[in-house]
Scaffold this active site. Structure first.
Site, PDB file in Angstrom:
ATOM      1  N   LYS A   1     -13.734  -3.499   2.297  1.00  0.00           N
ATOM      2  CA  LYS A   1     -14.598  -2.356   1.966  1.00  0.00           C
ATOM      3  C   LYS A   1     -16.077  -2.621   2.236  1.00  0.00           C
ATOM      4  O   LYS A   1     -16.835  -1.683   2.482  1.00  0.00           O
ATOM      5  CB  LYS A   1     -14.388  -1.932   0.509  1.00  0.00           C
TER       6      LYS A   1
ATOM      7  N   GLY B   1      -3.288   4.518 -11.971  1.00  0.00           N
ATOM      8  CA  GLY B   1      -3.762   4.258 -10.623  1.00  0.00           C
ATOM      9  C   GLY B   1      -3.267   5.259  -9.599  1.00  0.00           C
ATOM     10  O   GLY B   1      -3.966   5.528  -8.613  1.00  0.00           O
TER      11      GLY B   1
ATOM     12  N   ASN C   1     -14.340   2.958   1.854  1.00  0.00           N
ATOM     13  CA  ASN C   1     -12.876   2.940   1.904  1.00  0.00           C
ATOM     14  C   ASN C   1     -12.326   3.946   2.904  1.00  0.00           C
ATOM     15  O   ASN C   1     -11.109   4.059   3.063  1.00  0.00           O
ATOM     16  CB  ASN C   1     -12.277   3.212   0.513  1.00  0.00           C
TER      17      ASN C   1
ATOM     18  N   GLY D   1     -13.724  -4.911 -17.232  1.00  0.00           N
ATOM     19  CA  GLY D   1     -13.781  -5.611 -15.961  1.00  0.00           C
ATOM     20  C   GLY D   1     -15.095  -5.414 -15.247  1.00  0.00           C
ATOM     21  O   GLY D   1     -15.928  -4.591 -15.649  1.00  0.00           O
TER      22      GLY D   1
ATOM     23  N   SER E   1       0.812  -1.218   0.000  1.00  0.00           N
ATOM     24  CA  SER E   1       0.000   0.000   0.000  1.00  0.00           C
ATOM     25  C   SER E   1       0.848   1.272   0.000  1.00  0.00           C
ATOM     26  O   SER E   1       1.786   1.416   0.781  1.00  0.00           O
ATOM     27  CB  SER E   1      -0.929   0.013   1.216  1.00  0.00           C
ATOM     28  N   LEU E   2       0.480   2.205  -0.869  1.00  0.00           N
ATOM     29  CA  LEU E   2       1.126   3.523  -0.910  1.00  0.00           C
ATOM     30  C   LEU E   2       0.452   4.525   0.017  1.00  0.00           C
ATOM     31  O   LEU E   2       0.937   5.650   0.150  1.00  0.00           O
ATOM     32  CB  LEU E   2       1.100   4.077  -2.343  1.00  0.00           C
TER      33      LEU E   2
END
Length: 275
Positions: A68, A238, A89, A128, A17-18
């Site tokens: 989530k 992203g 989130n 998607g 995770s950033l």
């Protein structure tokens, strides 16, 4: 001196995770010296105990997969935006002890597109059909005036996307994944698939395509994003989504009016470059 304040991102897996990089950069730029932001490996089974153990030093939580939806029963209230896609989130822990959930992915996606000059489109395509795809549809409900074509791998996924379209007020039309090469003719394409899933589409991007928003950020660029850019199309990645949704999280958790977008993006870019 200000009292210590805590926030963190929860999920499983979480090591990639950033979010800590982005939030800590915001705290530094804002002079919030007593604020900390960490990451915790938490799965669905461990989530109730983690939330129950939060004390009044906690200001908020960021949630990633698979939490989530699992977080929703543990909250006192969720926003209309979060309810529209049944996904939270962001949790803000209020001074009176309430747990309030929101979804900043949806307005974050819209803000990222607006930053690149995309405010309204007449049609769009979504690649998607997972949780990110439903958030993409919720964003498109606000900026797309016409039909959205969802390219999916099964009839079950197609039915799911049509259901989200009905719920969100979007004219969703579905097509088999084998037709996904046609997506590049749409003015806006949002790719929500895992790494590698769209690689084969790179060779079939039309000349002068519109805008591609590929929600992946590592490795970057994806073959599709690279081909899109080479053919003259606008590309968002992203990191654009991560930064814009994190800006909104920082504002909600800290109460600041405007989070430092540039500092957060710079920190994210440096972190990705170092990987």
């Amino acid at each position: 001196m200000q009292a210590p304040r805590r926030a963190a991102v929860l999920g499983s897996p979480i090591a990639h995770s950033l979010s800590p990089v982005l939030h800590r950069a915001a705290y530094a730029a804002l002079g919030l010296d007593t604020w900390t932001y960490d990451r915790f490996e938490v799965d669905e089974d461990g989530l109730p105990a983690f939330v129950a153990g939060l004390d009044d030093s906690w200001a908020g939580l960021s949630l990633t997969m698979p939490l989530k939806r699992a977080i929703i029963p543990l909250l006192d209230e969720i926003s209309d935006t979060a309810a529209s896609v049944e996904a939270v989130n962001t949790v803000v822990l209020t001074e009176d002890g309430r747990r309030v959930g929101d979804n900043t992915d949806i307005p974050g996606l819209i803000a990222a597109l607006r930053e690149r000059g995309v405010e309204k489109v007449e049609s769009a395509a979504v690649l998607g059909a997972g949780a990110t795809a439903s958030s993409a549809l919720a964003a498109l409900a606000r900026i797309c005036t016409g039909p959205v074509t969802a390219y999916v791998r099964s009839e079950a996924r197609a039915e799911e996307m049509r259901g989200w379209g009905e719920r969100l007020g979007v004219d969703v039309r579905t097509a088999d994944w084998e037709q996904a090469h046609r997506a590049s003719s749409a003015p806006l394409v949002i790719a929500t698939t895992p790494a590698g899933a769209t690689d084969a589409l790179a060779a079939e991007v039309t000349d002068a395509p519109g805008t591609l928003f590929d929600v992946l950020y590592h490795p970057w660029p994806t073959p599709l994003a690279a081909a899109w850019s080479e053919r003259g199309g606008a590309v968002l990645g992203g990191l654009d989504l991560l930064v814009h949704q994190a800006v909104l999280q920082v504002e909600q958790m800290t109460g600041v009016v405007e989070a430092p977008l540039a500092a957060m993006r710079d920190a994210g870019e440096k972190a990705l470059a170092a990987t």
